[in-house]
Design a protein around this motif. Structure first.
Motif, PDB file in Angstrom:
ATOM      1  N   LEU A  65     -17.648  19.692  11.621  1.00  0.00           N
ATOM      2  CA  LEU A  65     -18.620  18.853  12.655  1.00  0.00           C
ATOM      3  C   LEU A  65     -17.678  18.717  13.820  1.00  0.00           C
ATOM      4  O   LEU A  65     -18.253  18.816  14.883  1.00  0.00           O
ATOM      5  N   GLY A  66     -16.530  18.408  13.843  1.00  0.00           N
ATOM      6  CA  GLY A  66     -15.729  18.100  14.864  1.00  0.00           C
ATOM      7  C   GLY A  66     -15.517  19.417  15.758  1.00  0.00           C
ATOM      8  O   GLY A  66     -15.682  19.432  16.998  1.00  0.00           O
ATOM      9  N   GLY A 100     -17.633  22.075  15.832  1.00  0.00           N
ATOM     10  CA  GLY A 100     -18.775  22.325  16.474  1.00  0.00           C
ATOM     11  C   GLY A 100     -19.182  21.401  17.671  1.00  0.00           C
ATOM     12  O   GLY A 100     -19.816  21.926  18.701  1.00  0.00           O
ATOM     13  N   ILE A 101     -18.822  20.199  17.692  1.00  0.00           N
ATOM     14  CA  ILE A 101     -18.893  19.263  18.721  1.00  0.00           C
ATOM     15  C   ILE A 101     -18.059  19.535  19.766  1.00  0.00           C
ATOM     16  O   ILE A 101     -18.437  19.759  21.030  1.00  0.00           O
ATOM     17  N   GLY A 102     -17.017  20.078  19.434  1.00  0.00           N
ATOM     18  CA  GLY A 102     -15.801  20.360  20.622  1.00  0.00           C
ATOM     19  C   GLY A 102     -16.397  22.088  21.402  1.00  0.00           C
ATOM     20  O   GLY A 102     -16.430  21.776  22.610  1.00  0.00           O
ATOM     21  N   SER A 145     -19.380  22.774  21.593  1.00  0.00           N
ATOM     22  CA  SER A 145     -20.519  22.318  22.349  1.00  0.00           C
ATOM     23  C   SER A 145     -20.258  21.727  23.598  1.00  0.00           C
ATOM     24  O   SER A 145     -20.861  22.212  24.679  1.00  0.00           O
ATOM     25  N   PHE A 146     -19.334  20.900  23.487  1.00  0.00           N
ATOM     26  CA  PHE A 146     -18.928  20.194  24.617  1.00  0.00           C
ATOM     27  C   PHE A 146     -18.166  21.174  25.744  1.00  0.00           C
ATOM     28  O   PHE A 146     -18.300  21.220  27.157  1.00  0.00           O
TER      29      PHE A 146
END
Length: 58
Positions: A28-29, A31-33, A35-36
């Motif tokens: 999850l981390g 994927g979020i990283g 994306s940002f």
């Protein structure tokens, strides 16, 4: 004897559960990283700074 077997199975199950939760948070981390990072590139990288080979006329 039964308590020892139960405890052994319980501890193994908890270890698997904790490892699974850790993997889930890591994915999850990540994927979020990513994306940002993509959003940052979209927002701040100017299209005219790219390679001239990729430029299209039209």
């Amino acid at each position: 004897m039964i308590d020892e077997i139960f405890d052994r199975n319980y501890q193994a199950g908890r270890a698997d559960l904790n490892a699974g939760i850790g993997r889930a948070f890591h994915r999850l981390g990540s994927g979020i990283g990513k994306s940002f990072k993509v959003l940052h590139n979209i927002q701040w990288n100017a299209p005219w700074n790219g390679n001239s080979r990729n430029a299209q006329c039209g």
